[in-house]
Design an enzyme around this catalytic site. Structure first.
Site, PDB file in Angstrom:
ATOM      1  N   SER A 164       0.842  -1.196   0.000  1.00 34.15           N
ATOM      2  CA  SER A 164       0.000   0.000   0.000  1.00 34.15           C
ATOM      3  C   SER A 164       0.874   1.240   0.000  1.00 34.15           C
ATOM      4  O   SER A 164       1.992   1.221   0.537  1.00 34.15           O
ATOM      5  CB  SER A 164      -0.863   0.019   1.272  1.00 34.15           C
ATOM      6  OG  SER A 164      -1.509   1.267   1.423  1.00 34.15           O
ATOM      7  N   TYR A 190       0.424   0.210  10.700  1.00 31.63           N
ATOM      8  CA  TYR A 190      -0.021  -0.214   9.363  1.00 31.63           C
ATOM      9  C   TYR A 190       1.078   0.072   8.336  1.00 31.63           C
ATOM     10  O   TYR A 190       1.414  -0.783   7.499  1.00 31.63           O
ATOM     11  CB  TYR A 190      -1.312   0.520   8.986  1.00 31.63           C
ATOM     12  CG  TYR A 190      -1.849   0.157   7.614  1.00 31.63           C
ATOM     13  CD1 TYR A 190      -2.324  -1.132   7.360  1.00 31.63           C
ATOM     14  CD2 TYR A 190      -1.890   1.089   6.576  1.00 31.63           C
ATOM     15  CE1 TYR A 190      -2.826  -1.478   6.092  1.00 31.63           C
ATOM     16  CE2 TYR A 190      -2.390   0.759   5.328  1.00 31.63           C
ATOM     17  CZ  TYR A 190      -2.856  -0.523   5.086  1.00 31.63           C
ATOM     18  OH  TYR A 190      -3.352  -0.863   3.849  1.00 31.63           O
TER      19      TYR A 190
HETATM   20  N1  LIG Z   1      -8.807  -0.663   0.424  1.00 31.06           N
HETATM   21  C1  LIG Z   1      -7.764   0.114   0.164  1.00 31.06           C
HETATM   22  O1  LIG Z   1      -7.896   1.327  -0.086  1.00 31.06           O
HETATM   23  C2  LIG Z   1      -6.382  -0.441   0.173  1.00 31.06           C
HETATM   24  C3  LIG Z   1      -5.326   0.415  -0.182  1.00 31.06           C
HETATM   25  C4  LIG Z   1      -4.039  -0.081  -0.165  1.00 31.06           C
HETATM   26  C5  LIG Z   1      -3.821  -1.397   0.188  1.00 31.06           C
HETATM   27  N2  LIG Z   1      -4.870  -2.203   0.535  1.00 31.06           N
HETATM   28  C6  LIG Z   1      -4.559  -3.578   0.929  1.00 31.06           C
HETATM   29  O2  LIG Z   1      -5.394  -4.461   0.218  1.00 31.06           O
HETATM   30  C7  LIG Z   1      -5.590  -5.666   0.962  1.00 31.06           C
HETATM   31  C8  LIG Z   1      -7.046  -6.052   0.950  1.00 31.06           C
HETATM   32  O3  LIG Z   1      -7.757  -5.028   1.613  1.00 31.06           O
HETATM   33  P1  LIG Z   1      -9.311  -4.747   1.407  1.00 31.06           P
HETATM   34  O4  LIG Z   1      -9.416  -3.291   1.206  1.00 31.06           O
HETATM   35  O5  LIG Z   1      -9.887  -5.669   0.411  1.00 31.06           O
HETATM   36  O6  LIG Z   1      -9.845  -5.083   2.883  1.00 31.06           O
HETATM   37  P2  LIG Z   1     -10.949  -6.113   3.444  1.00 31.06           P
HETATM   38  O7  LIG Z   1     -12.163  -6.070   2.595  1.00 31.06           O
HETATM   39  O8  LIG Z   1     -11.062  -5.813   4.889  1.00 31.06           O
HETATM   40  O9  LIG Z   1     -10.236  -7.522   3.235  1.00 31.06           O
HETATM   41  C9  LIG Z   1      -9.212  -7.956   4.073  1.00 31.06           C
HETATM   42  C10 LIG Z   1      -9.296  -9.445   4.226  1.00 31.06           C
HETATM   43  O10 LIG Z   1      -8.224  -9.861   5.111  1.00 31.06           O
HETATM   44  C11 LIG Z   1      -8.755 -10.840   5.999  1.00 31.06           C
HETATM   45  N3  LIG Z   1      -8.006 -10.954   7.240  1.00 31.06           N
HETATM   46  C12 LIG Z   1      -7.831 -10.024   8.200  1.00 31.06           C
HETATM   47  N4  LIG Z   1      -7.152 -10.543   9.237  1.00 31.06           N
HETATM   48  C13 LIG Z   1      -6.886 -11.843   8.939  1.00 31.06           C
HETATM   49  C14 LIG Z   1      -6.247 -12.910   9.602  1.00 31.06           C
HETATM   50  N5  LIG Z   1      -5.745 -12.778  10.851  1.00 31.06           N
HETATM   51  N6  LIG Z   1      -6.146 -14.112   8.988  1.00 31.06           N
HETATM   52  C15 LIG Z   1      -6.676 -14.285   7.757  1.00 31.06           C
HETATM   53  N7  LIG Z   1      -7.321 -13.311   7.070  1.00 31.06           N
HETATM   54  C16 LIG Z   1      -7.426 -12.108   7.655  1.00 31.06           C
HETATM   55  C17 LIG Z   1     -10.167 -10.322   6.261  1.00 31.06           C
HETATM   56  O11 LIG Z   1     -10.925 -11.360   6.835  1.00 31.06           O
HETATM   57  P3  LIG Z   1     -12.258 -11.022   7.681  1.00 31.06           P
HETATM   58  O12 LIG Z   1     -13.212 -10.413   6.705  1.00 31.06           O
HETATM   59  O13 LIG Z   1     -12.695 -12.348   8.171  1.00 31.06           O
HETATM   60  O14 LIG Z   1     -11.842 -10.063   8.747  1.00 31.06           O
HETATM   61  C18 LIG Z   1     -10.594  -9.929   4.854  1.00 31.06           C
HETATM   62  O15 LIG Z   1     -11.081 -11.049   4.164  1.00 31.06           O
HETATM   63  C19 LIG Z   1      -5.004  -5.387   2.350  1.00 31.06           C
HETATM   64  O16 LIG Z   1      -3.739  -6.013   2.447  1.00 31.06           O
HETATM   65  C20 LIG Z   1      -4.844  -3.882   2.379  1.00 31.06           C
HETATM   66  O17 LIG Z   1      -3.791  -3.452   3.221  1.00 31.06           O
HETATM   67  C21 LIG Z   1      -6.134  -1.761   0.530  1.00 31.06           C
END
Ligand SMILES: NC(=O)c1ccc[n+]([C@@H]2O[C@H](COP(=O)([O-])OP(=O)(O)OC[C@H]3O[C@@H](n4cnc5c(N)ncnc54)[C@H](OP(=O)(O)O)[C@@H]3O)[C@@H](O)[C@H]2O)c1
Length: 325
Positions: A164, A190
């Site tokens: 990120s 983070y």
């Molecule tokens: N959204 C953004 O703007 C953005 C920007 C930059 C980078 N990212 C990165 O993109 C990735 C995906 O993010 P997202 O936005 O799609 O978020 P999200 O919808 O919250 O998805 C994150 C996933 O990670 C899982 N997770 C969390 N803790 C875990 C654990 N201990 N063991 C196994 N799985 C776990 C969550 O499971 P649960 O649902 O069961 O909690 C969820 O399925 C992340 O790495 C994030 O840092 C996102």
């Protein structure tokens, strides 16, 4: 309609046929992944779900490790070619059990997308007192890749580390990665974990050499997803992420657009010579020229080979795993 294809090159000269507006589906249009197996951590929410959809539609078998398997099964119910297995990245035993089951079944993995993550959580300790962002976002995936190493298809596998532009705020806190000395700061925690994601890909790719896997880091863009669950709505509005009605700010992507770069680096032949690269908007990212995370690019501490080697050593010490030595 916004164009999703371009004839331009990315910031560092890597060729890319796509713009920042491309979706994961656009990127995989015409790509046949029949016979390929993908593993996408957290592939049942937000960006991971969109990546799962696109890869499965392109013919890949997609294994979705989930800390909430029932929720994952529900999310993927209508998606043929997907399967769910239990995995909690905060729990070393759970990671071992997931990997052992896959290895025992003799299954190969062609694409491993380390996508699961947490952001801006209240201070949380897991395992032997590790800070939760560093533990889940980085160490959990470090352990997963090292455990799955024998299953990664030789000469073909790719590992994608979803990092990120959040990494802008911190390099690795070598003297205090777990915030035992300094007061806990959820954004620094983070940021450190996302720098770690980028450095992990850099050193994995270097260690793996010709036998592979090729590894890449990705900044997906800024996207409203359940990732922001720990950030109060008023704070999200004050940060300029959304308006008072919850509409995403200009420059934000949809989840399907946010999944595009991860599936592009997982599959594009254009990246064969760019192993270890940090990518965004379906291109190899150039150095960050601003502190604006919406603009992105990569800070020097996230592409520093010495820091990457040092982080690998620290991670091997902490987890007791080093399959690529
Ligand atoms: N959204 C953004 O703007 C953005 C920007 C930059 C980078 N990212 C990165 O993109 C990735 C995906 O993010 P997202 O936005 O799609 O978020 P999200 O919808 O919250 O998805 C994150 C996933 O990670 C899982 N997770 C969390 N803790 C875990 C654990 N201990 N063991 C196994 N799985 C776990 C969550 O499971 P649960 O649902 O069961 O909690 C969820 O399925 C992340 O790495 C994030 O840092 C996102």
């Amino acid at each position: 309609m916004t164009s999703t294809r371009t004839t331009s090159t990315g910031a560092t000269g890597s060729r890319t046929p796509f713009t920042a507006a491309a979706t994961a589906h656009d990127v995989l249009r015409g790509v046949d992944l029949t016979g390929r197996t993908a593993v996408i951590t957290g592939g049942y929410s937000g960006l991971g779900l969109e990546a799962t959809r696109a890869l499965a539609r392109a013919g890949a078998r997609v294994i979705v490790p989930a800390r909430r398997p029932e929720t994952a099964r529900e999310a993927l119910r209508d998606l043929p070619g997907t399967e769910v297995a239990a995995l909690d990245l905060a729990d070393a035993d759970s990671i071992r059990a997931f990997a052992d089951a896959l290895l025992a079944a003799g299954r190969g993995v062609d694409l491993l997308v380390n996508n699961a993550g947490i952001m801006a959580c209240p201070e949380t300790r897991v395992g032997p007192g590790w800070e939760a962002h560093f533990a889940v976002n980085h160490l959990g995936h470090y352990a997963l890749v090292n455990r799955l190493a024998p299953a990664l298809t030789p000469g073909r596998a790719r590992v994608v580390s979803v990092a990120s532009s959040g990494h802008f705020l911190s390099g690795i806190r070598w003297d205090d990665p777990h915030f035992r000395r300094d007061p806990y700061d959820r954004w620094l925690a983070y940021a450190q974990s996302k720098t770690a994601n980028a450095l992990f890909a850099l050193h994995l790719d270097a260690l793996a050499g010709d036998r592979g896997p090729r590894a890449f880091a990705v900044h997906p863009g800024s996207i409203l997803t359940p990732l922001q669950r720990h950030v109060p709505r008023e704070e999200q509005i004050a940060q300029g992420w959304m308006d008072a009605d919850g509409r995403p700010a200009d420059g934000f992507k949809t989840p399907a657009q946010g999944a595009a770069t991860a599936v592009w680096v997982a599959t594009s032949p254009l990246l064969e010579a760019h192993g270890g690269a940090y990518c965004q908007d379906c291109a190899v990212a150039g150095p960050a020229t601003t502190d604006d995370m919406l603009v992105g690019g990569v800070k020097p501490w996230a592409v520093d080979p010495e820091a990457a080697a040092r982080l690998w050593e620290l991670s091997a010490d902490l987890t007791g795993l080093d399959a690529f030595a």
